[in-house]
Scaffold this motif. Structure first.
Motif, mmCIF file in Angstrom:
data_model
loop_
_atom_site.group_PDB
_atom_site.id
_atom_site.type_symbol
_atom_site.label_atom_id
_atom_site.label_comp_id
_atom_site.label_asym_id
_atom_site.label_seq_id
_atom_site.Cartn_x
_atom_site.Cartn_y
_atom_site.Cartn_z
ATOM 1 N N THR A 57 -16.791 -6.989 9.556
ATOM 2 C CA THR A 57 -16.589 -7.591 8.513
ATOM 3 C C THR A 57 -17.426 -6.658 7.263
ATOM 4 O OG1 THR A 57 -18.444 -9.254 8.933
ATOM 5 C CG2 THR A 57 -16.187 -9.592 9.770
ATOM 6 N N ARG A 58 -16.852 -7.512 6.419
ATOM 7 C CA ARG A 58 -17.791 -6.939 4.895
ATOM 8 C C ARG A 58 -17.949 -7.817 3.836
ATOM 9 N NH1 ARG A 58 -14.291 -2.375 1.432
ATOM 10 N NH2 ARG A 58 -13.034 -4.250 0.687
ATOM 11 N N VAL A 59 -18.940 -7.994 2.182
ATOM 12 C CA VAL A 59 -18.357 -9.257 1.935
ATOM 13 C C VAL A 59 -18.148 -8.144 0.329
ATOM 14 C CG1 VAL A 59 -19.606 -10.560 0.211
ATOM 15 C CG2 VAL A 59 -19.982 -11.054 2.919
ATOM 16 N N ASP A 60 -16.996 -8.368 -0.058
ATOM 17 C CA ASP A 60 -16.608 -7.625 -1.005
ATOM 18 C C ASP A 60 -17.491 -8.238 -2.336
ATOM 19 O OD1 ASP A 60 -15.718 -10.177 -2.359
ATOM 20 O OD2 ASP A 60 -13.275 -9.357 -2.726
ATOM 21 N N GLU A 61 -17.276 -7.429 -3.859
ATOM 22 C CA GLU A 61 -18.582 -7.739 -4.972
ATOM 23 C C GLU A 61 -17.932 -8.947 -5.257
ATOM 24 O OE1 GLU A 61 -15.895 -6.078 -8.683
ATOM 25 O OE2 GLU A 61 -16.462 -4.622 -7.157
ATOM 26 N N HIS A 62 -16.918 -9.456 -4.944
ATOM 27 C CA HIS A 62 -16.636 -11.541 -5.103
ATOM 28 C C HIS A 62 -17.338 -12.089 -4.642
ATOM 29 C CE1 HIS A 62 -14.346 -10.027 -8.943
ATOM 30 N NE2 HIS A 62 -13.616 -9.134 -7.960
ATOM 31 N N GLY A 63 -17.582 -12.110 -3.024
ATOM 32 C CA GLY A 63 -18.693 -12.832 -2.763
ATOM 33 C C GLY A 63 -17.655 -13.064 -1.358
ATOM 34 N N LEU A 64 -16.170 -12.809 -1.526
ATOM 35 C CA LEU A 64 -15.301 -12.873 0.168
ATOM 36 C C LEU A 64 -15.588 -12.026 0.815
ATOM 37 C CD1 LEU A 64 -12.515 -13.882 -3.020
ATOM 38 C CD2 LEU A 64 -14.174 -15.720 -1.339
ATOM 39 N N GLU A 65 -15.365 -12.943 2.139
ATOM 40 C CA GLU A 65 -15.214 -11.828 3.395
ATOM 41 C C GLU A 65 -13.393 -11.393 3.954
ATOM 42 O OE1 GLU A 65 -17.531 -12.501 7.742
ATOM 43 O OE2 GLU A 65 -17.076 -13.941 6.856
ATOM 44 N N ARG A 87 4.915 0.965 13.118
ATOM 45 C CA ARG A 87 3.450 1.877 12.858
ATOM 46 C C ARG A 87 3.469 1.565 11.406
ATOM 47 N NH1 ARG A 87 -0.819 4.223 15.546
ATOM 48 N NH2 ARG A 87 -1.457 5.249 14.878
ATOM 49 N N LEU A 88 1.255 1.633 12.288
ATOM 50 C CA LEU A 88 1.226 1.457 10.413
ATOM 51 C C LEU A 88 -0.576 2.648 10.619
ATOM 52 C CD1 LEU A 88 -0.182 -2.767 10.068
ATOM 53 C CD2 LEU A 88 1.898 -0.996 9.016
ATOM 54 N N SER A 89 0.036 3.508 9.693
ATOM 55 C CA SER A 89 -0.471 4.683 10.254
ATOM 56 C C SER A 89 -2.237 4.833 9.213
ATOM 57 C CB SER A 89 -0.381 5.429 8.929
ATOM 58 O OG SER A 89 0.019 5.714 7.803
ATOM 59 N N ARG A 90 -2.161 3.237 8.429
ATOM 60 C CA ARG A 90 -3.803 3.468 7.693
ATOM 61 C C ARG A 90 -3.827 2.219 7.884
ATOM 62 N NH1 ARG A 90 -3.281 5.774 2.060
ATOM 63 N NH2 ARG A 90 -4.989 5.697 1.799
ATOM 64 N N GLY A 91 -5.804 2.834 8.164
ATOM 65 C CA GLY A 91 -6.375 1.200 8.565
ATOM 66 C C GLY A 91 -6.365 0.609 6.809
ATOM 67 N N TYR A 92 -7.163 -1.040 7.210
ATOM 68 C CA TYR A 92 -7.129 -1.608 6.086
ATOM 69 C C TYR A 92 -7.857 -2.824 5.849
ATOM 70 C CZ TYR A 92 -3.434 -4.385 7.757
ATOM 71 O OH TYR A 92 -2.986 -4.953 9.151
ATOM 72 N N TRP A 93 -8.762 -2.911 5.162
ATOM 73 C CA TRP A 93 -9.752 -4.305 4.660
ATOM 74 C C TRP A 93 -9.084 -5.469 4.034
ATOM 75 C CZ3 TRP A 93 -14.074 -4.712 6.718
ATOM 76 C CH2 TRP A 93 -15.243 -3.743 6.870
ATOM 77 N N ILE A 94 -8.854 -6.939 4.634
ATOM 78 C CA ILE A 94 -8.154 -7.920 4.036
ATOM 79 C C ILE A 94 -9.183 -8.952 4.478
ATOM 80 C CG2 ILE A 94 -7.206 -8.687 6.888
ATOM 81 C CD1 ILE A 94 -4.264 -9.150 6.094
ATOM 82 N N ASP A 95 -8.633 -10.857 3.633
ATOM 83 C CA ASP A 95 -9.380 -11.739 3.069
ATOM 84 C C ASP A 95 -9.382 -11.769 5.106
ATOM 85 O OD1 ASP A 95 -10.021 -10.529 1.015
ATOM 86 O OD2 ASP A 95 -8.992 -12.195 0.512
ATOM 87 N N LYS A 96 -10.779 -13.124 5.314
ATOM 88 C CA LYS A 96 -11.029 -13.323 6.548
ATOM 89 C C LYS A 96 -9.685 -14.554 6.541
ATOM 90 C CE LYS A 96 -14.577 -14.819 9.674
ATOM 91 N NZ LYS A 96 -15.817 -15.055 10.439
#
Length: 234
Positions: free
Chosen positions: A51-59, A105-114
């Motif tokens: 997990t990460r928190v973006d610049e808007h404070g959302l996980e 098949r998804l060839s790339r990973g990605y960040w998505i809101d929790k």
């Protein structure tokens, strides 16, 4: 999870220290020698579920590249229709578009809101000038916006909606502009479904059996009631 990350980091620091020491010694012996610049360590790639928190404070949660079975089979649809209570009509009407199940098949990973975008999070977009900043909007979205009364957007359609409730009744264009303001984009259908089902293509995020204690739907048993709405949008 980073197994042995600290041990690897210490080894890296030691190896860099030895390398710099060797360069310094060689430079002392050879004044014309220029030491090589230090090489920055390669960042550790995110792992599934990080997990990460973006610049808007959302996980957000990291979803890696992978394959899964997308869609819903006839037997699964039959089982869903036999549930008590049965799926709402608007859900049952979409079953045909879920067939046939097919490998994706998804060839790339990605960040998505929790979690889903909340009313509070969307209001931050509004307060930042989201409805008046052209760069956030696609051409089609900006054309749609030109026909709206901006001061009346977003349209509120749920009674007793609280700041932490999922935002509802926004259009595709508004959602697209919000994602652009966040520095991202809307997930594709395949990306969203893969994040929810995982590589083993579970029927539900937690497994293949419906559990009313794990979601906020009609007749749920484990979550708090949502005012007079009766159910939350999921």
């Amino acid at each position: 999870m980073e197994y042995g990350a600290m041990f690897k980091f210490l080894l890296l620091c030691i190896s860099i220290f030895i390398s710099l020491t060797a360069c310094s010694s060689q430079a002392a012996m050879d004044p014309t020698h220029s030491p090589s610049p230090a090489v920055s360590p390669t960042p550790t790639p995110p792992q599934p579920g990080d997990t990460r928190v973006d610049e808007h404070g959302l996980e957000q949660v990291w979803v890696p590249a992978g394959s899964f079975l997308m869609g819903t089979g006839a037997s699964e649809i039959e089982a869903l229709q036999a549930q008590d209570p049965p799926p709402p009509g608007w859900v049952a009407g979409e079953f045909a578009s879920e067939q046939p199940p097919h490998q994706v098949r998804l060839s790339r990973g990605y960040w998505i809101d929790k979690v889903e975008v909340t009313n509070q999070a969307f209001q931050a977009f509004v307060a930042a000038g989201g409805y008046t900043t052209r760069t956030y909007w696609s051409d089609a979205g900006w054309e749609w916006l030109s026909r709206q009364i901006v001061d009346q957007l977003p349209r509120f359609c749920l009674a007793n909606a609280l700041p932490e409730h999922p935002v509802a009744c926004v259009t595709w264009y508004e959602a697209e502009a919000y994602a652009a303001w966040r520095g991202g984009r809307l997930p594709t259908e395949a990306e969203w479904e893969f994040a929810a089902r995982g590589p083993d293509s579970r029927l539900y995020p937690w497994g293949n059996e419906f559990d009313p204690a794990r979601c906020n739907l009609l007749r749920s048993t484990g979550l708090q009631p949502v005012g007079k709405i009766g159910r939350a949008h999921v």
